[in-house]
Scaffold this motif. Structure first.
Motif, short mmCIF file in Angstrom:
data_model
loop_
_atom_site.label_atom_id
_atom_site.label_comp_id
_atom_site.label_asym_id
_atom_site.label_seq_id
_atom_site.Cartn_x
_atom_site.Cartn_y
_atom_site.Cartn_z
N THR A 3 -3.41 3.38 5.10
CA THR A 3 -2.65 3.72 3.90
C THR A 3 -2.67 2.56 2.93
OG1 THR A 3 -0.47 4.36 3.04
CG2 THR A 3 -0.51 2.95 4.98
N ASP A 5 -0.15 2.53 0.64
CA ASP A 5 1.26 2.44 0.26
C ASP A 5 1.93 1.34 1.08
OD1 ASP A 5 3.77 3.72 -1.03
OD2 ASP A 5 4.25 3.62 1.10
N ALA A 8 4.62 2.65 3.64
CA ALA A 8 3.99 3.32 4.78
C ALA A 8 3.29 2.32 5.69
CB ALA A 8 3.00 4.37 4.28
#
Length: 217
Positions: A3, A5, A8
């Protein structure tokens, strides 16, 4: 990278999930199993296993049945629950039961702590906000460096030992052993209920955590 992000990524780093290779070792799983502290998931052909490590506990426990779909993975291995700290000296249990009996007819509480550096166990009697024969409100201790809370113990006085809905809520986010003693006025000894609290699960203890006590209820 799984990921981009950052939130995350932080979650996956805190609780990683690793497939089990069909052959050979997994450095990531080996590191998780040998860690001082942390937890994550192993995904294998025979299901998903939680691997949880604390300085005082090494726990491998299945959290799903075998997965119906074919997975070209290896086995997650056998479950285990090992007290890295060792068994608690029986004199601490005697001290706690004496304290519970002295508090009758009211409920009472005690913690067992363990020092990671010295290997010493200690009993902590918490601050009590309210104690009656059917209700108990108490506070967790503030732990100095190197100390760990491994047992949270309370009594039900003359009543039966069981875990209430309040206990379930209190234990849901903790990693610890939780014990309840009841029937403390009976000459044939108290009754006990026990469980291991880990990642929101309540697991049966295979034996008493105290030396010289062979069984856990």
């Amino acid at each position: 990278m799984l990921t981009n992000d950052p939130t995350a990524a932080a979650v996956l780093a805190a609780v990683p999930c690793h497939p089990v290779p069909p052959l050979g070792k997994s450095p990531a799983l080996d590191a998780l199993r040998s860690a001082r502290s942390g937890h994550g998931l192993a995904v294998g052909s025979d299901g998903v296993m939680l691997i949880l490590r604390r300085p005082w506990l090494a726990l491998d426990v299945p959290v799903t049945p075998p997965i119906a779909a074919y997975l070209p993975y290896g086995s997650v291995g056998a479950p285990k629950a090992d007290l890295r700290c060792g068994l608690i000296p029986c004199e601490h249990l005697n001290e706690i039961l004496d304290h519970f009996r002295a508090a009758l007819p009211n409920e009472a509480a005690a913690f067992v702590l363990w020092n990671e550096k010295t290997g010493v166990f200690a009993v902590n009697l918490p601050d009590i906000d309210e104690a009656t024969p059917s209700r108990l409100v108490y506070r967790n201790p503030v732990l100095p460096p190197d100390w760990h809370l491994i047992c949270d113990i309370h009594s039900h006085g003359r009543g039966f030992a069981f875990f209430s809905a309040t206990d379930d809520a209190d234990d849901a986010h903790a990693t610890k052993m939780s014990l309840v003693f009841g029937r403390l006025d009976q000459p044939d000894g108290p009754m006990m209920e026990s469980r291991l609290c880990a990642c929101g699960m309540f697991l049966p203890l295979p034996r008493s955590p105290f030396a010289g006590e062979s069984h856990a209820a």
